[in-house]
Design a protein around this motif. Structure first.
Motif, PDB file in Angstrom:
ATOM      1  N   ASP A  53       4.261   0.915  -2.344  1.00 32.46           N
ATOM      2  CA  ASP A  53       5.430   1.356  -3.101  1.00 32.46           C
ATOM      3  C   ASP A  53       6.421   1.896  -2.085  1.00 32.46           C
ATOM      4  O   ASP A  53       6.367   3.075  -1.705  1.00 32.46           O
ATOM      5  CB  ASP A  53       5.028   2.441  -4.108  1.00 32.46           C
ATOM      6  N   GLU A  54       7.310   1.018  -1.608  1.00 33.51           N
ATOM      7  CA  GLU A  54       8.225   1.413  -0.550  1.00 33.51           C
ATOM      8  C   GLU A  54       9.214   2.466  -1.022  1.00 33.51           C
ATOM      9  O   GLU A  54       9.600   3.357  -0.256  1.00 33.51           O
ATOM     10  CB  GLU A  54       8.958   0.185  -0.021  1.00 33.51           C
ATOM     11  N   GLU A  55       9.636   2.377  -2.282  1.00 33.84           N
ATOM     12  CA  GLU A  55      10.633   3.319  -2.805  1.00 33.84           C
ATOM     13  C   GLU A  55      10.129   4.748  -2.748  1.00 33.84           C
ATOM     14  O   GLU A  55      10.864   5.679  -2.388  1.00 33.84           O
ATOM     15  CB  GLU A  55      11.006   2.943  -4.234  1.00 33.84           C
ATOM     16  N   HIS A  56       8.853   4.957  -3.107  1.00 28.77           N
ATOM     17  CA  HIS A  56       8.289   6.304  -3.145  1.00 28.77           C
ATOM     18  C   HIS A  56       7.433   6.634  -1.932  1.00 28.77           C
ATOM     19  O   HIS A  56       6.872   7.732  -1.839  1.00 28.77           O
ATOM     20  CB  HIS A  56       7.473   6.489  -4.429  1.00 28.77           C
ATOM     21  N   GLY A  57       7.301   5.674  -1.022  1.00 25.41           N
ATOM     22  CA  GLY A  57       6.570   5.944   0.202  1.00 25.41           C
ATOM     23  C   GLY A  57       5.079   6.092   0.018  1.00 25.41           C
ATOM     24  O   GLY A  57       4.433   6.864   0.738  1.00 25.41           O
ATOM     25  N   PRO A  63       0.173   9.195  -0.320  1.00 23.09           N
ATOM     26  CA  PRO A  63       1.609   9.474  -0.111  1.00 23.09           C
ATOM     27  C   PRO A  63       1.924   9.538   1.378  1.00 23.09           C
ATOM     28  O   PRO A  63       2.303  10.574   1.931  1.00 23.09           O
ATOM     29  CB  PRO A  63       1.784  10.829  -0.793  1.00 23.09           C
ATOM     30  N   LEU A  64       1.831   8.390   2.020  1.00 22.50           N
ATOM     31  CA  LEU A  64       1.849   8.341   3.477  1.00 22.50           C
ATOM     32  C   LEU A  64       3.190   8.790   4.052  1.00 22.50           C
ATOM     33  O   LEU A  64       3.233   9.449   5.102  1.00 22.50           O
ATOM     34  CB  LEU A  64       1.510   6.925   3.933  1.00 22.50           C
ATOM     35  N   VAL A  88      10.975   9.141   7.451  1.00 18.30           N
ATOM     36  CA  VAL A  88       9.889   8.190   7.667  1.00 18.30           C
ATOM     37  C   VAL A  88      10.086   6.998   6.743  1.00 18.30           C
ATOM     38  O   VAL A  88      10.369   7.164   5.553  1.00 18.30           O
ATOM     39  CB  VAL A  88       8.513   8.833   7.395  1.00 18.30           C
ATOM     40  N   ALA A  89       9.938   5.796   7.290  1.00 14.53           N
ATOM     41  CA  ALA A  89       9.981   4.566   6.498  1.00 14.53           C
ATOM     42  C   ALA A  89       8.577   3.997   6.397  1.00 14.53           C
ATOM     43  O   ALA A  89       7.826   3.988   7.380  1.00 14.53           O
ATOM     44  CB  ALA A  89      10.906   3.547   7.148  1.00 14.53           C
ATOM     45  N   LEU A  90       8.203   3.528   5.214  1.00 13.57           N
ATOM     46  CA  LEU A  90       6.908   2.897   4.980  1.00 13.57           C
ATOM     47  C   LEU A  90       7.133   1.457   4.558  1.00 13.57           C
ATOM     48  O   LEU A  90       7.955   1.185   3.681  1.00 13.57           O
ATOM     49  CB  LEU A  90       6.136   3.643   3.883  1.00 13.57           C
ATOM     50  N   HIS A 102       8.630  -5.623  -7.782  1.00 16.67           N
ATOM     51  CA  HIS A 102       7.381  -4.876  -7.871  1.00 16.67           C
ATOM     52  C   HIS A 102       6.611  -4.852  -6.553  1.00 16.67           C
ATOM     53  O   HIS A 102       5.438  -4.487  -6.521  1.00 16.67           O
ATOM     54  CB  HIS A 102       6.494  -5.461  -8.971  1.00 16.67           C
ATOM     55  N   GLY A 103       7.264  -5.264  -5.462  1.00 20.25           N
ATOM     56  CA  GLY A 103       6.628  -5.195  -4.158  1.00 20.25           C
ATOM     57  C   GLY A 103       5.771  -6.382  -3.785  1.00 20.25           C
ATOM     58  O   GLY A 103       5.014  -6.313  -2.811  1.00 20.25           O
ATOM     59  N   PHE A 104       5.881  -7.495  -4.519  1.00 18.63           N
ATOM     60  CA  PHE A 104       5.010  -8.639  -4.260  1.00 18.63           C
ATOM     61  C   PHE A 104       5.758  -9.862  -3.730  1.00 18.63           C
ATOM     62  O   PHE A 104       5.184 -10.944  -3.644  1.00 18.63           O
ATOM     63  CB  PHE A 104       4.260  -9.036  -5.539  1.00 18.63           C
ATOM     64  N   ALA A 105       7.012  -9.714  -3.369  1.00 19.98           N
ATOM     65  CA  ALA A 105       7.783 -10.869  -2.911  1.00 19.98           C
ATOM     66  C   ALA A 105       7.163 -11.464  -1.648  1.00 19.98           C
ATOM     67  O   ALA A 105       6.712 -10.746  -0.760  1.00 19.98           O
ATOM     68  CB  ALA A 105       9.226 -10.474  -2.651  1.00 19.98           C
TER      69      ALA A 105
END
Length: 313
Positions: A64-68, A82-83, A96-98, A145-148
């Motif tokens: 979940d890039e939006e929420h890290g 919650p990295l 920090v970017a995830l 949804h993060g699956f592209a």
């Protein structure tokens, strides 16, 4: 784990590796990532006179890039970590970017690697599985949804080999490095044979290897033509272990794709340029993006980047 100090021009100023230690459990892996990042930031401060201003981390699995949040990674055993927040706290509150490991590697290949200068590219690493990164104007598309980019689960052989995803006939069951290894081991009778051995046998003219290789290339071409029909990339970048076969792969693959296109424009099909440094470079680019800095030559201190092993799911 791979980690690096990365400059704003995409240069690797320092690299380090250590074992993931996944056998010690997910909590230990997370603790090691935090320790590794903190050590790297301290090294950067000592060497460059100023600590890193941002950090990037690339991990496998569902992100979940939006929420890290690292939502799930089967091989690492973690859920809902919650990295981004954990790393931010450990590194003194810097941004920090995830990112997903394949998309992060694709970001680096697109901006400073084999796709440099292309406005649209598709990065497809052929490893344990097959994934993809869709590049658009210097960024990589994550999807709603993060699956592209999950091209490995495009069905190319309906009703074929079962896939762990629940479908049958997925591309990665026929054209990944692990799929070629399995097919060649069965064909030659050596359970230890792998895709690299198959490529060598192809080069020597072994008929059994040629048949295995042809099946894999045909399946890969079918999947790639589906992707280029949908995405119309200017450059198609192939990486991962299977791409190490060089023209043994690329010559028949380009021919197979060319035979399949009709109205589509044929993209440049090129090997990845950055190898296993792509993840660290991409994490560094994500970190610089947080600061509003796109790659350009500079002597600024570098961001910290830390990545677990590249595991394709």
């Amino acid at each position: 784990m791979k980690a690096a100090l990365a400059g704003p021009g995409g240069e690797l100023l320092h690299q380090a590796r250590r074992a993931t230690g996944r056998d010690r459990g997910p909590e230990a892996v997370v603790a090691d990532i935090l320790d590794f990042a903190a050590e790297l930031r301290a090294l950067g401060a000592e060497r460059f006179g100023e600590p890193a201003r941002a950090a990037g981390v690339a991990v496998p699995g569902i992100i979940d890039e939006e929420h890290g949040v690292a939502v799930y990674a089967a091989n690492l055993g973690w859920r809902d970590v919650p990295l981004r927040a954990l790393l931010g706290d450990r590194l003194g509150g810097i941004p920090v970017a995830l990112g997903h490991d394949v998309r992060t590697g694709g970001l680096a290949e697109g901006r400073i690697g084999a796709g440099r200068g292309a406005d649209r590219f598709l990065f497809v690493p052929l490893g344990t599985g097959i994934a993809g990164a869709i590049g658009i104007d210097g960024r990589v598309e994550s999807g709603a949804h993060g699956f592209a980019g999950e091209i490995g689960h495009v069905v190319v052989r309906p009703g074929g080999t079962p896939c762990p995803c629940g479908q049958r006939g997925c591309l990665e069951r026929f054209a990944s490095a692990s799929a070629v290894s399995q097919a060649w081991a069965a064909a030659c009778g050596d359970p230890d044979a792998d895709a690299a051995d198959c490529a060598k046998a192809v080069e020597s003219g072994d008929a059994r290897a040629l048949a295995v290789w042809r099946d894999a290339v045909d399946a890969l071409a079918d999947g790639l033509v589906t992707a280029l029909t949908l995405l119309d990339p200017r450059v198609l970048i192939i990486g991962g272990g299977l791409a190490e076969a060089g023209e043994t792969l690329f010559t028949p693959l380009r021919d197979a794709v060319r035979r399949r296109v009709t109205f589509q424009r044929l993209p440049d099909i090129v090997p990845a340029a950055l190898g296993d440094t792509a993840g660290c470079l991409g994490a560094g680019l994500m970190a610089w993006d947080l600061l509003g800095t796109r790659p350009h030559p500079s002597t600024d201190p570098a961001p910290t980047t830390a990545t677990p092993p590249e595991v394709t799911t």
